[in-house]
Scaffold this motif. Sequence first.
Motif, PDB file in Angstrom:
ATOM      1  N   TRP A 100       0.827  -1.204   0.000  1.00  0.00           N
ATOM      2  CA  TRP A 100       0.000   0.000   0.000  1.00  0.00           C
ATOM      3  C   TRP A 100       0.868   1.265   0.000  1.00  0.00           C
ATOM      4  N   ARG A 101       1.922   1.252   0.808  1.00  0.00           N
ATOM      5  CA  ARG A 101       2.799   2.431   0.844  1.00  0.00           C
ATOM      6  C   ARG A 101       3.415   2.679  -0.528  1.00  0.00           C
ATOM      7  N   SER A 102       3.837   1.608  -1.199  1.00  0.00           N
ATOM      8  CA  SER A 102       4.440   1.747  -2.523  1.00  0.00           C
ATOM      9  C   SER A 102       3.423   2.249  -3.545  1.00  0.00           C
ATOM     10  N   ALA A 103       2.196   1.727  -3.472  1.00  0.00           N
ATOM     11  CA  ALA A 103       1.151   2.160  -4.406  1.00  0.00           C
ATOM     12  C   ALA A 103       0.821   3.635  -4.208  1.00  0.00           C
ATOM     13  N   MET A 104       0.720   4.045  -2.957  1.00  0.00           N
ATOM     14  CA  MET A 104       0.438   5.462  -2.685  1.00  0.00           C
ATOM     15  C   MET A 104       1.583   6.349  -3.145  1.00  0.00           C
ATOM     16  N   ALA A 105       2.799   5.865  -2.939  1.00  0.00           N
ATOM     17  CA  ALA A 105       3.967   6.638  -3.384  1.00  0.00           C
ATOM     18  C   ALA A 105       3.941   6.822  -4.891  1.00  0.00           C
ATOM     19  N   LEU A 106       3.587   5.764  -5.633  1.00  0.00           N
ATOM     20  CA  LEU A 106       3.482   5.863  -7.084  1.00  0.00           C
ATOM     21  C   LEU A 106       2.474   6.928  -7.491  1.00  0.00           C
ATOM     22  N   SER A 107       1.336   6.947  -6.814  1.00  0.00           N
ATOM     23  CA  SER A 107       0.281   7.891  -7.181  1.00  0.00           C
ATOM     24  C   SER A 107       0.674   9.331  -6.851  1.00  0.00           C
ATOM     25  N   ILE A 108       1.464   9.523  -5.776  1.00  0.00           N
ATOM     26  CA  ILE A 108       1.874  10.866  -5.368  1.00  0.00           C
ATOM     27  C   ILE A 108       3.045  11.368  -6.206  1.00  0.00           C
ATOM     28  N   GLU A 109       3.993  10.453  -6.488  1.00  0.00           N
ATOM     29  CA  GLU A 109       5.187  10.846  -7.244  1.00  0.00           C
ATOM     30  C   GLU A 109       4.865  11.187  -8.692  1.00  0.00           C
ATOM     31  N   ALA A 110       3.873  10.508  -9.254  1.00  0.00           N
ATOM     32  CA  ALA A 110       3.569  10.703 -10.675  1.00  0.00           C
ATOM     33  C   ALA A 110       2.052  10.749 -10.879  1.00  0.00           C
ATOM     34  N   PRO A 111       1.402  11.806 -10.388  1.00  0.00           N
ATOM     35  CA  PRO A 111      -0.060  11.852 -10.438  1.00  0.00           C
ATOM     36  C   PRO A 111      -0.646  11.909 -11.844  1.00  0.00           C
ATOM     37  N   HIS A 112       0.147  12.339 -12.829  1.00  0.00           N
ATOM     38  CA  HIS A 112      -0.376  12.497 -14.185  1.00  0.00           C
ATOM     39  C   HIS A 112      -0.092  11.290 -15.075  1.00  0.00           C
ATOM     40  N   THR A 113       0.554  10.272 -14.513  1.00  0.00           N
ATOM     41  CA  THR A 113       0.796   9.051 -15.273  1.00  0.00           C
ATOM     42  C   THR A 113      -0.453   8.172 -15.241  1.00  0.00           C
ATOM     43  N   GLN A 114      -0.424   7.098 -16.016  1.00  0.00           N
ATOM     44  CA  GLN A 114      -1.558   6.177 -16.033  1.00  0.00           C
ATOM     45  C   GLN A 114      -1.806   5.586 -14.645  1.00  0.00           C
ATOM     46  N   ASN A 115      -0.731   5.237 -13.944  1.00  0.00           N
ATOM     47  CA  ASN A 115      -0.888   4.669 -12.606  1.00  0.00           C
ATOM     48  C   ASN A 115      -1.462   5.686 -11.629  1.00  0.00           C
ATOM     49  N   GLY A 116      -0.936   6.901 -11.684  1.00  0.00           N
ATOM     50  CA  GLY A 116      -1.437   7.945 -10.800  1.00  0.00           C
ATOM     51  C   GLY A 116      -2.899   8.235 -11.053  1.00  0.00           C
ATOM     52  N   ALA A 117      -3.264   8.295 -12.330  1.00  0.00           N
ATOM     53  CA  ALA A 117      -4.659   8.565 -12.681  1.00  0.00           C
ATOM     54  C   ALA A 117      -5.569   7.420 -12.252  1.00  0.00           C
TER      55      ALA A 117
END
Length: 206
Positions: free
Chosen positions: A109-126
Motif C-alpha cells: 500500500w505504501r508503494s502504491a500510494m507513493a506511485l500515485s503521489i510521485e507521478a499523479p499524471h501518469t496512467q498509474n497515478g490517474a
Amino acid sequence: MAGLRAKHKADRHARILNAAVTLFRRDGYRAARIEDLAGMAEVSPGTVYNYYGSKGDILIATVALEVEEVLSAGAAIVADPPKGVQQAVSTLINGYYDHSLDYLSKEMWRSAMALSIEAPHTQNGARYSELDGALAAQVVALITRLQQRGEVAAGLDVQSLGEVIFNNLNAMFIEFIKDDAMTLDTLKARVACQTGALAKLIEGRP
C-alpha cells in the motif's frame, strides 16, 4: 476461437496478479523481480510486459482488484443500509478496512500510494485517483440514501458530508499503513469514535 482466446488471456491475467500478490508479500514490492514473477505465473517475462508495462502497473492492478471487490460489497450496503448513521457508515468503512490486506500488505500500500503521489499524471497515478474517487462516490451515495430515509438532516449537503467522511477514513488508513504495529481493530475503533461524533452532528442529536 475468440472466446477461447479471451479465456486464455483472462487466465494469464489472473495468474500474473496472483503471482504478484504472493511475490510482493514475500519479497517486498521494491525487491521483487519480474523474472521471478513470470516464473511463478508460468509465463515468460515478455508476456508479463505485454500485459503490464511496468512493475508499478502490476501493483496498481492489485489495488484495483481490491477496490473493485469492496465496491461490489459496498453496493449492497448502500442499497439497504443498517439503521442509524453511525452503524451504516461504520459498516461500510469496516468493509473497506477488513478487505484492505487481502491482496496487499502495508508495504505494498505504501508503494502504491507513493506511485500515485510521485507521478499523479501518469496512467498509474490517474488510475489510483480514479479508484479513490469511486470509493468517495460510494460514501456519498450512502449519505444520500440515509438522508432519503430521514436519518440525515434534510438541509445538509450530502456531497460535502460524504467527501469529509471519505477523506477522514482515507487519512486514518494512511496512518494505519504507516504503522506496521497498528492493528485493524485499533484502526476501526479510532474511526468508530470519530464517526460517532459526526453522526450526532448530522442527525441533529444533542
